[in-house]
Enzyme design. Structure first.
Site, PDB file in Angstrom:
ATOM      1  N   CYS A   2       0.808  -1.198   0.169  1.00 39.80           N
ATOM      2  CA  CYS A   2      -0.025  -0.069   0.047  1.00 39.80           C
ATOM      3  C   CYS A   2       0.978   1.423   0.095  1.00 39.80           C
ATOM      4  O   CYS A   2       1.760   1.293   0.476  1.00 39.80           O
ATOM      5  CB  CYS A   2      -0.976  -0.252   0.984  1.00 39.80           C
ATOM      6  SG  CYS A   2      -0.716   1.066   2.400  1.00 39.80           S
ATOM      7  N   ARG A  28       3.120   0.213  -5.066  1.00 36.60           N
ATOM      8  CA  ARG A  28       3.256  -0.289  -3.735  1.00 36.60           C
ATOM      9  C   ARG A  28       1.485  -1.156  -3.485  1.00 36.60           C
ATOM     10  O   ARG A  28       1.416  -1.962  -2.557  1.00 36.60           O
ATOM     11  CB  ARG A  28       3.175   0.485  -2.245  1.00 36.60           C
ATOM     12  CG  ARG A  28       4.475   1.208  -2.503  1.00 36.60           C
ATOM     13  CD  ARG A  28       4.543   2.163  -1.403  1.00 36.60           C
ATOM     14  NE  ARG A  28       4.862   1.655  -0.078  1.00 36.60           N
ATOM     15  CZ  ARG A  28       5.864   1.247   0.530  1.00 36.60           C
ATOM     16  NH1 ARG A  28       6.746   1.522  -0.280  1.00 36.60           N
ATOM     17  NH2 ARG A  28       5.748   0.712   1.668  1.00 36.60           N
ATOM     18  N   TRP A  75      -3.590  -2.554  -1.326  1.00 31.27           N
ATOM     19  CA  TRP A  75      -3.293  -3.946  -1.798  1.00 31.27           C
ATOM     20  C   TRP A  75      -4.074  -4.685  -0.452  1.00 31.27           C
ATOM     21  O   TRP A  75      -3.337  -4.982   0.662  1.00 31.27           O
ATOM     22  CB  TRP A  75      -1.587  -4.030  -1.398  1.00 31.27           C
ATOM     23  CG  TRP A  75      -1.229  -5.340  -1.979  1.00 31.27           C
ATOM     24  CD1 TRP A  75      -1.135  -5.888  -3.401  1.00 31.27           C
ATOM     25  CD2 TRP A  75      -1.166  -6.538  -1.529  1.00 31.27           C
ATOM     26  NE1 TRP A  75      -0.706  -7.093  -3.467  1.00 31.27           N
ATOM     27  CE2 TRP A  75      -0.809  -7.837  -2.417  1.00 31.27           C
ATOM     28  CE3 TRP A  75      -1.305  -7.165   0.076  1.00 31.27           C
ATOM     29  CZ2 TRP A  75      -0.696  -8.989  -1.843  1.00 31.27           C
ATOM     30  CZ3 TRP A  75      -1.019  -8.324   0.350  1.00 31.27           C
ATOM     31  CH2 TRP A  75      -0.982  -9.314  -0.573  1.00 31.27           C
ATOM     32  N   ASN A 101      -1.590   0.969   6.512  1.00 25.45           N
ATOM     33  CA  ASN A 101      -0.757  -0.055   5.980  1.00 25.45           C
ATOM     34  C   ASN A 101      -0.370  -1.169   6.997  1.00 25.45           C
ATOM     35  O   ASN A 101       0.047  -0.916   8.181  1.00 25.45           O
ATOM     36  CB  ASN A 101       0.503   0.510   5.369  1.00 25.45           C
ATOM     37  CG  ASN A 101       1.277  -0.444   4.706  1.00 25.45           C
ATOM     38  OD1 ASN A 101       2.599  -0.065   4.603  1.00 25.45           O
ATOM     39  ND2 ASN A 101       1.026  -1.676   4.470  1.00 25.45           N
ATOM     40  N   GLY A 102      -0.830  -2.332   6.858  1.00 26.79           N
ATOM     41  CA  GLY A 102      -0.433  -3.367   7.663  1.00 26.79           C
ATOM     42  C   GLY A 102      -1.857  -4.311   7.863  1.00 26.79           C
ATOM     43  O   GLY A 102      -2.720  -4.403   7.090  1.00 26.79           O
ATOM     44  N   GLU A 466      14.977 -17.863 -11.039  1.00 23.16           N
ATOM     45  CA  GLU A 466      14.774 -16.366 -11.445  1.00 23.16           C
ATOM     46  C   GLU A 466      13.753 -16.204 -12.653  1.00 23.16           C
ATOM     47  O   GLU A 466      12.708 -15.595 -12.910  1.00 23.16           O
ATOM     48  CB  GLU A 466      15.854 -15.509 -11.264  1.00 23.16           C
ATOM     49  CG  GLU A 466      15.777 -14.119 -11.843  1.00 23.16           C
ATOM     50  CD  GLU A 466      14.606 -13.193 -11.089  1.00 23.16           C
ATOM     51  OE1 GLU A 466      14.301 -13.535 -10.205  1.00 23.16           O
ATOM     52  OE2 GLU A 466      14.294 -11.988 -11.489  1.00 23.16           O
ATOM     53  N   LYS A 470      10.110 -14.619 -13.299  1.00 23.35           N
ATOM     54  CA  LYS A 470       9.711 -13.357 -14.151  1.00 23.35           C
ATOM     55  C   LYS A 470       8.605 -13.810 -14.927  1.00 23.35           C
ATOM     56  O   LYS A 470       7.918 -13.087 -15.241  1.00 23.35           O
ATOM     57  CB  LYS A 470      11.087 -13.058 -14.974  1.00 23.35           C
ATOM     58  CG  LYS A 470      11.855 -12.079 -14.664  1.00 23.35           C
ATOM     59  CD  LYS A 470      11.711 -10.731 -14.030  1.00 23.35           C
ATOM     60  CE  LYS A 470      11.679 -11.261 -12.497  1.00 23.35           C
ATOM     61  NZ  LYS A 470      12.087 -10.827 -11.334  1.00 23.35           N
ATOM     62  N   GLU A 473       5.539 -14.081 -12.676  1.00 28.20           N
ATOM     63  CA  GLU A 473       5.021 -12.647 -12.374  1.00 28.20           C
ATOM     64  C   GLU A 473       4.372 -11.995 -13.266  1.00 28.20           C
ATOM     65  O   GLU A 473       3.207 -11.460 -13.081  1.00 28.20           O
ATOM     66  CB  GLU A 473       6.091 -11.784 -11.828  1.00 28.20           C
ATOM     67  CG  GLU A 473       6.794 -12.277 -10.634  1.00 28.20           C
ATOM     68  CD  GLU A 473       7.858 -11.343 -10.357  1.00 28.20           C
ATOM     69  OE1 GLU A 473       8.058 -11.087  -9.227  1.00 28.20           O
ATOM     70  OE2 GLU A 473       8.841 -11.389 -11.117  1.00 28.20           O
ATOM     71  N   HIS A 489      13.928 -36.537 -11.347  1.00 23.99           N
ATOM     72  CA  HIS A 489      13.782 -36.992  -9.903  1.00 23.99           C
ATOM     73  C   HIS A 489      12.155 -36.557  -9.789  1.00 23.99           C
ATOM     74  O   HIS A 489      11.475 -36.614  -8.791  1.00 23.99           O
ATOM     75  CB  HIS A 489      14.347 -36.565  -8.727  1.00 23.99           C
ATOM     76  CG  HIS A 489      15.779 -36.808  -8.965  1.00 23.99           C
ATOM     77  ND1 HIS A 489      16.058 -38.384  -8.473  1.00 23.99           N
ATOM     78  CD2 HIS A 489      17.097 -36.245  -9.381  1.00 23.99           C
ATOM     79  CE1 HIS A 489      17.607 -38.454  -8.631  1.00 23.99           C
ATOM     80  NE2 HIS A 489      17.881 -37.360  -9.261  1.00 23.99           N
ATOM     81  N   LYS A 583       4.964  -4.159  -5.071  1.00 24.72           N
ATOM     82  CA  LYS A 583       6.254  -3.924  -5.091  1.00 24.72           C
ATOM     83  C   LYS A 583       7.160  -4.225  -4.035  1.00 24.72           C
ATOM     84  O   LYS A 583       7.889  -4.865  -3.599  1.00 24.72           O
ATOM     85  CB  LYS A 583       6.765  -2.624  -5.782  1.00 24.72           C
ATOM     86  CG  LYS A 583       8.349  -2.365  -6.035  1.00 24.72           C
ATOM     87  CD  LYS A 583       8.706  -3.049  -7.080  1.00 24.72           C
ATOM     88  CE  LYS A 583      10.169  -2.924  -7.462  1.00 24.72           C
ATOM     89  NZ  LYS A 583      10.542  -3.914  -8.136  1.00 24.72           N
TER      90      LYS A 583
END
Ligand code: GLU
Length: 588
Positions: A2, A28, A75, A101-102, A466, A470, A473, A489, A583
């Site tokens: 947020c 955010r 968010w 926020n939280g 990574e 990407k 996301e 495996h 973010k």
């Protein structure tokens, strides 16, 4: 998560000030947003679901004369993404407006008591209990005391910014999540990060946890829970106001991908002294741990390979959110290297608080000066990547890898060698960027796929993780990164005709084995996209990445950043603001 932005000052268009601040903070959180502006001793509220620029804003609202406004980009944690749940939230009298926020961990108990007392709620959020709690307190106390008492009752890591229609003050309080106050000649600002205040002033105060701030004619800081006056110390930050515009690029992500060669060169040239100093700290430690979340964690995995191969040193790596459960064996001689772009990641902050209690040393490798992790660390090294706006990290990742490689080489007093490898890598990335159009046939194949597998060995295993992240996301395609040896495996069972598999095959000790793994996939009908300096016959598609020695993981991730970006755009998704993500991850 947020974004919070508050304005109080001489400009009579406070709501526009807040809107501009929220635009910068939108990375955010962006599922919904809202602003409360005080005019004629009452609040007028504007709220919308979706991103700021998608909304049909009420122009009358932005024409109101007001010198005090607070706003929020959400968010959602508690309560769906709806207009009712968007902040700011009000009390019953509609004279207390609040953004948060939280997570208020004990909100259900408090809400029950408030309902018994006749309070009426309009949202499903945890947040809405706070203005009602303040309203209760104001029956017997002034605004500031009521805010303090209410905030002290909240459990969890929270930050609030609140305004009262009968006062010309904004009050903030926090136990977690960042809040920065800015003071210019004509105004006071409060926001979740400095970047949104920097266009107005560089005179900043980073609010500490367990404090509250009263912004009015002047700024007062009080300790929490007691309410004792604390010193008010603004600092003038030296950062240049970084542009929050995309320039010629269509998205921040693309701009940030293209910034990488410059950032890597800068690290190669200017970090030599700092990495030598850190190398000393690492040598003296008894047990070193990298911790990070998401992309930062994968940079940590790459770091373990750099340190093993180059420095002959074992470093442990843990996902920060799991590190909390692995702390028992830490001692005061342990060294924790915390990796984070934002410097605010709650999953990293939490275990660090415990490390501090045990007396261990913390080194921050973060991108944001003044951030929570930056401030709680004994030593800090900034990534120097500049503000990263796109949610999917690119330049902060390669900056972390570049610095970790420099430190590993510094451990064996060969930092010049790392520096020259990074210079070669920067050149190679420029070449890859120039040829980005050539990726189109691969983009076409991957866009049609439901599953993508990515494999690598050694340091390229971290590239595989990574790369898959990407892809997930921003393209919403299921992607899985695997160590090449792990394929047979389990995951090999999922390969069938046409399954695309990206194979990192650099010119190192992993080459022969990873080509064997690619052959195993190919034999089951998989389509092989090889990222390698050599064009192997088994590759159905080849993306050339020239040999960059130990810096290869920095160069070879770039084509996958580009592929992910191009797939997202082709599918019509916004690569800068992927669904469900934000973010700066400041909630657990
Ligand atoms: N828990 C609050 C909500 O869900 C705040 C979320 C945020 O930090 O954006 O509304």
């Amino acid at each position: 998560m947020c974004g919070i932005f508050g304005y109080i000052g001489k400009n009579s268009n406070a709501s526009k000030e807040v809107l501009n601040g929220l635009r910068i903070l939108e990375y955010r959180g962006y599922d919904s947003w809202g602003i409360a502006t005080k005019t004629n001793k009452k609040f007028v509220i504007e709220k919308h679901v979706g991103k700021i620029d998608e909304a049909k804003t009420n122009s009358q609202f932005f024409d109101l004369l007001s010198t005090l406004s607070i706003g929020h980009t959400r968010w959602a944690t508690h309560g769906g993404v709806t207009r009712e749940n968007a902040h700011p939230h009000l009390d019953c009298s509609r004279t207390i407006a609040l953004v948060h926020n939280g997570i208020v961990e004990n909100y259900e108990e408090i809400k029950k008591q408030l309902v018994k007392r006749g309070h009426i709620f309009h949202s499903a959020t945890d947040t809405e209990i706070i203005p009602h709690l303040i309203e209760e307190g104001m029956k017997t106390n002034g605004f500031a005391t009521a805010v303090r008492d209410a905030f002290n009752q909240l459990e969890g890591m929270n930050a609030i910014v609140v305004a009262y229609a009968g006062s010309s003050e904004i009050i903030a309080a926090k136990t977690g999540s960042p809040l920065v106050i800015g003071k210019s000649k004509d105004a006071l600002y409060i926001a979740s990060d400095a970047s949104s205040i920097l266009p107005h002033t560089k005179n900043l105060l980073f609010l500490k946890d367990n404090t509250m701030a009263i912004l009015g004619g002047k700024v007062e800081i009080l300790s929490l829970p007691e309410g004792k006056k604390e010193k008010v110390k603004f600092e003038t930050v030296s950062w240049e106001e970084e542009t929050s515009t995309k320039g010629a690029f269509s998205h921040f992500m693309l701009k940030e991908i293209y910034e990488q060669p410059r950032i890597i060169r800068n690290i190669a040239k200017t970090y030599k002294d700092s990495v030598l100093d850190l190398a000393k700290t690492i040598k003296n430690a008894k047990g070193t741990f990298f911790i990070g979340a998401g992309t930062a964690a994968y940079a940590g995995i790459a770091g373990t390979y750099f340190f093993s191969k180059t420095a002959g040193k074992h470093v442990n790596m843990s996902f920060a959110s799991e590190f909390t459960y692995l702390l028992d064996f830490l001692t005061s001689k342990s060294l924790i290297i915390a990796l984070s772009q934002s410097g605010e990641t709650i999953d990293v902050v939490e275990p660090l608080t415990q490390v501090k209690r045990k007396g261990g040393t913390i080194v921050a490798l973060v991108n944001t000066q003044g951030s929570t992790i930056y401030r709680m660390s004994d030593k800090k090294l900034l990534l120097g990547a500049g503000i990263e706006q796109a949610v999917a990290s690119t330049k902060a990742y390669t900056a972390k890898l570049s610095i970790l490689l420099m430190i590993a080489y510094a451990m064996k007093h060969d930092v010049e060698n790392a520096s020259s490898q990074l210079m070669t890598t920067a050149l190679e990335i420029e070449r890859i960027l120039k040829e980005s159009k050539k990726l189109k046939p691969i983009v076409d194949i991957l866009t049609r796929s439901e599953h993508i597998y990515v494999i690598g060995r050694g340091v390229s295993y971290s590239s595989a993780l990574e790369a898959a992240l990407k892809i997930k996301e921003i393209t919403y395609i299921h992607a899985e990164g695997l160590a090449g040896g792990e394929l047979k495996h389990g995951a090999l069972a999922l390969i069938s005709k046409g399954t695309p598999c990206i194979v990192f095959a650099p010119n190192d000790e992993t080459y022969q084995s990873i080509i064997s793994n690619a052959t195993e996939i190919k034999s089951r009908g998989g389509v092989i996209i090889g990222i390698s300096p050599k064009k192997e016959a088994i590759f159905d598609h080849w993306i050339e990445v020239k040999d960059c020695q130990d810096a290869v993981s920095i160069a070879q991730i770039v084509p996958v950043q580009l592929l992910s970006y191009q797939i997202a755009v082709k599918k019509g998704f916004d690569p800068d603001k992927p669904r469900n993500l934000a973010k700066s991850v400041t909630v657990k």
